[in-house]
Design an enzyme around this catalytic site. Structure first.
Site, PDB file in Angstrom:
ATOM      1  N   HIS A  56       0.845  -1.204   0.000  1.00  0.00           N
ATOM      2  CA  HIS A  56       0.000   0.000   0.000  1.00  0.00           C
ATOM      3  C   HIS A  56       0.873   1.243   0.000  1.00  0.00           C
ATOM      4  CE1 HIS A  56      -2.203  -3.306   1.815  1.00  0.00           C
ATOM      5  NE2 HIS A  56      -3.281  -2.774   1.267  1.00  0.00           N
ATOM      6  N   LYS A 102      -1.243  -7.880  -4.614  1.00  0.00           N
ATOM      7  CA  LYS A 102      -2.143  -6.723  -4.494  1.00  0.00           C
ATOM      8  C   LYS A 102      -1.332  -5.433  -4.369  1.00  0.00           C
ATOM      9  CE  LYS A 102      -5.295  -4.443  -1.308  1.00  0.00           C
ATOM     10  NZ  LYS A 102      -5.882  -4.411   0.015  1.00  0.00           N
ATOM     11  N   SER A 120     -13.264   1.527   4.056  1.00  0.00           N
ATOM     12  CA  SER A 120     -12.036   1.110   4.740  1.00  0.00           C
ATOM     13  C   SER A 120     -10.811   1.728   4.065  1.00  0.00           C
ATOM     14  CB  SER A 120     -11.913  -0.415   4.749  1.00  0.00           C
ATOM     15  OG  SER A 120     -11.788  -0.908   3.436  1.00  0.00           O
ATOM     16  N   GLN A 122     -13.359   4.580  -1.698  1.00  0.00           N
ATOM     17  CA  GLN A 122     -14.171   3.375  -1.888  1.00  0.00           C
ATOM     18  C   GLN A 122     -15.633   3.774  -2.163  1.00  0.00           C
ATOM     19  OE1 GLN A 122     -14.349   0.499   1.454  1.00  0.00           O
ATOM     20  NE2 GLN A 122     -12.432  -0.231   0.555  1.00  0.00           N
ATOM     21  N   LYS A 174     -13.517  22.818 -21.589  1.00  0.00           N
ATOM     22  CA  LYS A 174     -14.274  22.899 -22.851  1.00  0.00           C
ATOM     23  C   LYS A 174     -13.412  23.412 -24.014  1.00  0.00           C
ATOM     24  CE  LYS A 174     -18.914  23.087 -20.998  1.00  0.00           C
ATOM     25  NZ  LYS A 174     -20.246  23.659 -21.103  1.00  0.00           N
ATOM     26  N   ASP A 208     -24.557  21.766 -25.860  1.00  0.00           N
ATOM     27  CA  ASP A 208     -25.208  22.737 -24.960  1.00  0.00           C
ATOM     28  C   ASP A 208     -26.206  23.595 -25.731  1.00  0.00           C
ATOM     29  OD1 ASP A 208     -23.983  22.055 -22.584  1.00  0.00           O
ATOM     30  OD2 ASP A 208     -22.276  23.391 -22.887  1.00  0.00           O
TER      31      ASP A 208
END
Ligand code: NAP
Length: 528
Positions: free
Chosen positions: A133, A158, A219, A223, A311, A357
């Site tokens: 991590h 992981k 956690s 998330q 834009k 638009d």
């Protein structure tokens, strides 16, 4: 098949047992018992917890994350090893251990090896996830990091890293794809711009993605709740072929566009998913993100809604890459829709930029008045405001041939816009005496929370004048309320908002948009 895994983060085993049931009912396909959240435990409570977890129906991960890697565990390392052993012996399918701990502690390696029967997969009781991590950033060498983990005798690798920009997430997806071809892999980015990895990891073959039990029970940062993952982001429908769309802007967190487009995909059973894509303000960030998505094989980015501040960047990017730009978008100087179309037999795709638009606004006005564009071209239209929305609408009206008068608080801006599109600038103070077939409010006056304000006195309204307010929150502004009471035809900002999304949707999918459903989504959002 990538599974939806819900971290169980109760502070007591009783709370965890209740959460497991909630997760199962919410559609979790896997659970991660975050043992580092437990304030206390003993052998009996752990056994009871594991017993319940085994009945959950999907696979179970046992994790006891240390604080250095984003967890809560501050206790004794021997006790942590005991927890792992207890969980593994009581039926956890996976044990998640940090790579750094694995390298550091020979005792832990020894015990986990025995628990997971590593080196002898035929006897494997429970599998090892080796995880890394990075709570600060997403390193540049993701492939090297995955390879390093893969060299270890583990079942799953992981990597979870904090995305500083959305391009980090694109890199993570690329690295995930490569690693998943070798070993079961979990690869995700934390933070707001990590959403791309959380939803799209299913396209790239991850073992799982995490989703919180409910909003507020995350956690890790960024998330998404399981409810959002399934109902908003169409988790069940996503597969390797899913086409990707999104809204690019900064900020984008509160955009209604993901809700509208995903509901529309669902309604016509179209294999697409639409995500918020927060891209930093500068052109380089915009170009890096689109470049990264276009070169990532399997990404299938097919279109984006583009909003403030990108834009103009969209026009620049499409021009630089030889794409097609709608002439009126060029004239307006802003586009809000990117189209990416694959070309048969060629390695490069075809880009397009358009402005829906003005189209959405003109369609709304025509529907409200009950006329076509040709008839609109014969009308006198008063436009209040001279900002970005006004500019797009004035350009569209001018293109139709309408006679346009612009009223703006800052007179010089009204004059500049009028000069550019061959119309008339009128003093702001004279707006209550306007003579027009239709009046369009393009200022922010009347917008929530100052809903008591209105840009026009009610005496300026006659029932021969159609009134269109581009403000969509509230849906019925004070201006529209008073206009309706005077018997005027009225057009609300939601009609414009929905129409511009409809034009995008139909251009991207080549299918008819479920307009009523799209409008319902917007009105439901605004009403809540
Ligand atoms: P913008 O570029 O910032 O322009 C704002 C305009 O409002 C300017 O003309 C400004 O006049 C005027 N204005 C602001 N406060 C005023 C006040 N107190 N008195 C008089 N004039 C005032 O904003 P924009 O992007 O054009 O957006 C304008 C509105 O359009 C937004 O508030 C939003 O509600 C609406 N909108 C609707 C949609 C839709 O799909 N329905 C989409 C986007 C935006 P000055 O030039 O004098 O400052």
């Amino acid at each position: 098949m990538t599974r939806l895994c819900v971290p169980i983060t109760g502070e007591t085993s009783r709370q965890m047992i209740a959460d497991i049931e909630t997760a199962a009912n919410a559609g979790a396909e896997m659970i991660e018992l975050r043992l580092d959240y437990l304030s206390e435990w003993n052998n009996d409570s752990m056994k009871e917890l594991m017993n319940k977890a085994r009945q959950f129906g999907g696979e179970v991960i046992a994790t006891c994350r240390i604080t250095d890697e984003g967890g809560n565990y501050k206790g004794d390392e021997n006790e942590r090893i005991t927890l792992f052993e207890l969980a593994g012996q009581s039926g956890a399918d996976y044990i998640d251990v940090e790579y750094e701990t694995w390298k550091r502690s020979s005792e832990l390696r020894e015990k986990i090896r025995a628990l997971c029967s590593l080196y002898d997969s035929s006897r494997s009781a429970c599998k090892l996830i080796l995880s890394k991590h990075n709570l600060e950033s997403t390193p540049t060498d993701l492939n090297a990091l995955f390879s390093e983990l893969t060299l270890e005798p583990c079942h799953v690798v992981k990597l979870a890293c904090k995305a500083r920009t959305i391009t980090d997430s694109v890199r993570m997806l690329e690295a995930l794809k490569q690693s998943a071809a070798i070993r079961p892999t979990i690869g995700l980015c934390m933070g707001e711009t990590g959403i791309l990895t959380r939803v799209l990891s299913k396209k790239f073959g991850a073992l799982l993605t995490f989703a919180s039990l409910e909003s507020g029970r995350e956690s890790a940062p960024g998330q998404i709740s399981i409810e959002q993952m399934r109902s908003l982001y169409r988790w069940e429908a996503i597969n390797a072929e899913t086409l990707v769309y999104g809204v690019i802007g900064c900020p984008v967190a509160h955009s209604m566009s993901p809700a509208i487009h995903n509901a529309a995909f669902e309604a016509i059973d179209y294999n697409g998913v639409y995500l918020p894509m927060r891209v930093e303000h500068d052109y380089e960030s915009f170009a890096d993100f689109i470049d990264g998505c276009r070169s990532l094989e399997g990404m299938n980015l097919r279109g984006c809604s583009v909003t403030i501040p990108h834009k103009k960047h969209l026009l620049q990017y499409v021009e630089q890459h030889g794409g097609d730009i709608e002439p009126l978008a060029l004239r307006i100087g802003a586009a809000n829709t990117l189209c990416i179309e694959p070309t048969d037999g060629e390695s490069v795709d075809r880009l397009g930029a358009l402005n829906t638009d003005y189209r959405g606004a003109l369609d709304a006005l025509c529907e409200g008045i009950g006329c076509d564009r040709k008839r609109l071209g014969k009308l006198n239209v008063a436009v209040l405001g001279a900002g970005g929305v006004s500019r797009a609408i004035v350009a569209g009206l001018h293109d139709c041939g309408s006679k346009v008068s612009i009223y703006n608080r800052t007179a010089s801006k009204a004059q500049a816009l009028a000069d550019e599109f061959d119309c008339t600038a009128r003093p702001w103070q004279e707006r209550d005496n306007l003579q027009a077939n239709a009046v369009i409010n393009c200022t922010s006056i009347g917008m929530w929370p100052k809903t008591e304000n209105t840009p026009l006195h009610s005496r300026a309204l006659s029932k021969r004048t159609a009134v269109f307010d581009t403000v969509y929150n509230p849906i019925e502004t004070r201006l529209l309320h008073e206009a309706r009471r005077q018997g005027c035809k009225t057009v609300d900002g939601v009609a414009m908002f929905v129409n511009q999304a409809v034009a995008q949707f139909e251009r991207w999918t080549g299918r008819k948009a479920p307009v009523e459903i799209m409008r319902q989504v917007v009105t439901a959002r605004l009403s809540s």
